[in-house]
Design an enzyme around this catalytic site. Structure first.
Site, PDB file in Angstrom:
ATOM      1  N   SER A  43       2.506 -11.526  40.647  1.00 59.29           N
ATOM      2  CA  SER A  43       2.277 -11.515  39.195  1.00 59.29           C
ATOM      3  C   SER A  43       2.536 -10.162  38.550  1.00 59.29           C
ATOM      4  O   SER A  43       2.747 -10.090  37.341  1.00 59.29           O
ATOM      5  CB  SER A  43       0.843 -11.962  38.895  1.00 59.29           C
ATOM      6  OG  SER A  43      -0.100 -11.094  39.505  1.00 59.29           O
ATOM      7  N   ASP A 275      -5.787  -7.055  31.584  1.00 60.32           N
ATOM      8  CA  ASP A 275      -6.816  -8.035  31.930  1.00 60.32           C
ATOM      9  C   ASP A 275      -7.542  -7.526  33.173  1.00 60.32           C
ATOM     10  O   ASP A 275      -7.534  -6.326  33.443  1.00 60.32           O
ATOM     11  CB  ASP A 275      -6.218  -9.434  32.140  1.00 60.32           C
ATOM     12  CG  ASP A 275      -5.168  -9.483  33.245  1.00 60.32           C
ATOM     13  OD1 ASP A 275      -5.090  -8.532  34.053  1.00 60.32           O
ATOM     14  OD2 ASP A 275      -4.436 -10.485  33.314  1.00 60.32           O
ATOM     15  N   HIS A 278      -4.131  -6.919  35.785  1.00 62.34           N
ATOM     16  CA  HIS A 278      -2.762  -6.514  35.453  1.00 62.34           C
ATOM     17  C   HIS A 278      -2.713  -5.372  34.437  1.00 62.34           C
ATOM     18  O   HIS A 278      -3.459  -5.381  33.456  1.00 62.34           O
ATOM     19  CB  HIS A 278      -1.989  -7.720  34.921  1.00 62.34           C
ATOM     20  CG  HIS A 278      -1.995  -8.872  35.878  1.00 62.34           C
ATOM     21  ND1 HIS A 278      -2.872  -9.924  35.750  1.00 62.34           N
ATOM     22  CD2 HIS A 278      -1.265  -9.106  36.987  1.00 62.34           C
ATOM     23  CE1 HIS A 278      -2.674 -10.781  36.738  1.00 62.34           C
ATOM     24  NE2 HIS A 278      -1.701 -10.308  37.502  1.00 62.34           N
TER      25      HIS A 278
END
Length: 314
Positions: A43, A275, A278
């Site tokens: 991610s 977040d 990330h």
């Protein structure tokens, strides 16, 4: 030199520097320094490959992408990820498209194969392998293959004993050894397809993310020590692998890149995390700019990205 320098964060960098580096100008007018750039990872690098998958690991909705020109695209950030920022620095006119949407169009300039929640191990996720035919081999040998993976194997595998048995069968040191050994096989598989220029990212401070701190607690420390120690063990093994590959595969070039997000964010334009896991756009740009031009052996060895882009493979 203390090898633990590889996981030291940039705690003292001024906010003004983050703001200054968050906007890379005139990148679209530069000639690309390499013909193509291929991205593999999780991610931290995903640009939308997960959007149509049956998975919770997708972010094609607001507020993700709130500061990205195209809005929510599947990037796990308010704007660019670190690979986007590297692509800018290399002079490409567009970001590498997610492979899921590319339909093999314009893929010879590069593509993004990263998938959120993926890992080195099969039970965590799988590293996607590029396939090519002989007619493209010469071109593909001059591309950079950027691989940033391994965080989920620890965070969402080893340190979740209620869901995985990894921590019951391995010590953290043994698990890191096994991961890097498996990673080496995957890198060699990619090499066999024609890849020759590799940028291999180390793990950042896994224990300093807001999610890690909230989940595990810190016992009075700034971060979760056991997670940072695990990342350190992985990097300790990845660096010698990079050196060994450079020695054994004379027709290829490999470099290790030290990935280190900084401070926890309250303002997405100034701090590190968007977040719980990330980084923000500003943080990603700062990391990319450092890895592109750094002269620090602790941040990039033996090459920074700019030097890697100058590599000529016959």
């Amino acid at each position: 030199m203390d090898s633990k320098m590889h996981l030291q964060p940039w705690w003292l960098l001024p906010i003004s520097l983050l703001l200054q580096l968050s906007n890379l100008k005139n990148w679209a007018n530069a000639a690309p320094q390499v013909p193509c750039y291929f991205i593999f990872g999780d991610s931290l690098s995903d640009s939308g490959n997960n959007n149509n998958l049956k998975t919770l690991a997708k972010v094609n909705y607001r507020p993700y992408g709130i500061d990205f020109p195209k809005g929510p695209t599947g990037r796990f950030s308010n704007g660019r990820n670190v690979q986007d920022a590297i692509v800018e620095l290399l002079g490409f006119e567009e970001y590498m498209p997610p492979f899921a949407k590319s339909e093999r169009k314009n893929i010879f300039q590069g593509a993004n194969y990263a998938s959120g929640a993926s890992g080195i191990l099969d039970e965590t996720g799988s590293l996607m392998i590029l396939r090519n035919d002989s007619s493209t081999e010469k071109l593909l040998r001059q591309c950079i293959y950027s691989i940033q993976i391994g965080s989920n194997d620890f965070v969402n595998n080893y340190f979740k004993p209620n869901f995985y048995n990894s921590s019951h069968g391995y010590s953290a040191s043994e698990f890191a050894t096994m991961l890097v050994r498996q990673f080496a096989h995957q890198i060699k598989d990619l090499y066999k397809t024609g890849a020759r220029i590799f940028a291999l990212f180390g793990l950042g401070q896994l224990g300093c993310t807001p999610n890690a701190i909230a989940t595990h607690g810190t016992n009075g420390s700034l971060c979760v020590t056991k997670l940072n120690d695990a990342a350190f063990l992985f990097n300790q093994r990845l660096i010698p692998l990079v050196m060994a590959l450079n020695s054994k595969l004379a027709d290829a070039k490999f470099t290790y890149l030290n990935y280190s997000p900084m401070k926890v964010a309250h303002n997405r334009k100034q701090y590190a995390f968007w977040d719980g896991v990330h980084p923000t756009d500003a943080s990603n740009v700062l990391i990319a700019k450092n890895l592109y031009g750094t002269r620090s052996f602790s941040d990039a060895r033996p090459f920074n990205i700019q030097s890697l882009a100058c590599t000529q493979i016959k």
